[in-house]
Design an enzyme around this catalytic site. Sequence first.
Site, short mmCIF file in Angstrom:
data_model
loop_
_atom_site.label_atom_id
_atom_site.label_comp_id
_atom_site.label_asym_id
_atom_site.label_seq_id
_atom_site.Cartn_x
_atom_site.Cartn_y
_atom_site.Cartn_z
N LYS A 1 0.84 -1.20 0.00
CA LYS A 1 0.00 0.00 0.00
C LYS A 1 0.88 1.25 0.00
CE LYS A 1 -3.75 -2.55 2.17
NZ LYS A 1 -4.49 -2.96 3.37
N GLN B 1 -4.44 -1.35 9.59
CA GLN B 1 -4.43 -2.71 9.04
C GLN B 1 -5.06 -3.70 10.02
OE1 GLN B 1 -3.53 -3.42 5.91
NE2 GLN B 1 -3.83 -5.62 6.10
N ASP C 1 -11.06 2.81 4.20
CA ASP C 1 -11.47 1.40 4.17
C ASP C 1 -12.99 1.26 4.09
OD1 ASP C 1 -9.51 -0.61 4.24
OD2 ASP C 1 -8.99 -0.11 6.32
N1 GUN Z 1 -6.80 -6.72 6.24
C1 GUN Z 1 -7.09 -7.44 5.14
N2 GUN Z 1 -7.70 -6.67 4.19
C2 GUN Z 1 -7.79 -5.44 4.73
C3 GUN Z 1 -8.31 -4.21 4.23
O1 GUN Z 1 -8.84 -4.09 3.12
N3 GUN Z 1 -8.21 -3.15 5.08
C4 GUN Z 1 -7.66 -3.26 6.33
N4 GUN Z 1 -7.63 -2.17 7.09
N5 GUN Z 1 -7.17 -4.39 6.81
C5 GUN Z 1 -7.23 -5.46 6.01
#
Ligand code: GUN
Length: 287
Positions: free
Chosen positions: A53, A97, A120
């Site tokens: 990311k 995350q 998100d």
């Molecule tokens: N863990 C796995 N996929 C995601 C996501 O799309 N966002 C976040 N914040 N954590 C994750």
Amino acid sequence: MVAKIINGLEVSAAVKTRVKKAAQELKDSGVQPCLATVLVGDDPASATYVNSKQKTAGDLGIATRDHRLDSTFKQHELVELVHLLNNDSEVHGILVQLPLPSHINEFAIVNSINPIKDVDGLTPYNAGMLQNGMAILKPCTPSGVIELLDYYKIDVSGMDAVIVNRSNLVGLPLALMLIEKNATVTICHSKTRDLQTKLKNADLVITAVGNRQRFTLAADMVKDDSVVIDVGTSRQNGKLTGDVDFESVRQKAAWITPVPGGVGPMTIAMLMKNTVSAASISKGMNE
Ligand code: GUN
């Protein structure tokens, strides 16, 4: 029939091209889009996702903050960090995350994010907006799946869709998005009875289990000419694989996503899209 491949690398590249242009336009107008990521603990898979990311943001001209915290970081400290980021006018998107270590209540953390920075799309406000068909910031993985279907002009209207996942990150928001497109959706999970029959009758199957020992979608479990979207990821002998037995299912389905190179790259592309949207919302509010 041999299935056509839904190429997430191609579609995510198209999304990223648009995002890069939008990021440049924002920058030209005096707003530098910025994404803050927060990673608690040392889970290697989570670290890999956050690294990607961060890198993709850099490639697209999005500035980043990178908070990496020890697994002993306390819940109230994490809430304080989120509040600092909420109040930082240079930060437009906040991504914590998941999963978080078990001593931290995930809902409390997600709920502390200002909804206009919730890239998100997980806060109760944005989840409620999605339910009302009004969301701007939508969860990234489900939006990525919809982007793939749209790109290949796969019309889900009237389809019987089965989703094997009931999480806030994937299954629940995806169900809402598919219903908005007039699909008839069944959400399945570990307690679902007669999953096999439901899968076999589905025109569209979306699986996000991520554990091949517990669940593998084989060719005899799907209908002829169905659309199969694989959101699951797990490691088998060090190799990334999905929930779907790709080689056999592709002989039967009409469309299929590979792993890697299917939904995965879309999640990151949609996160970048949300970050630029969040930056442009904040610009609108400051004008
Ligand atoms: N863990 C796995 N996929 C995601 C996501 O799309 N966002 C976040 N914040 N954590 C994750």
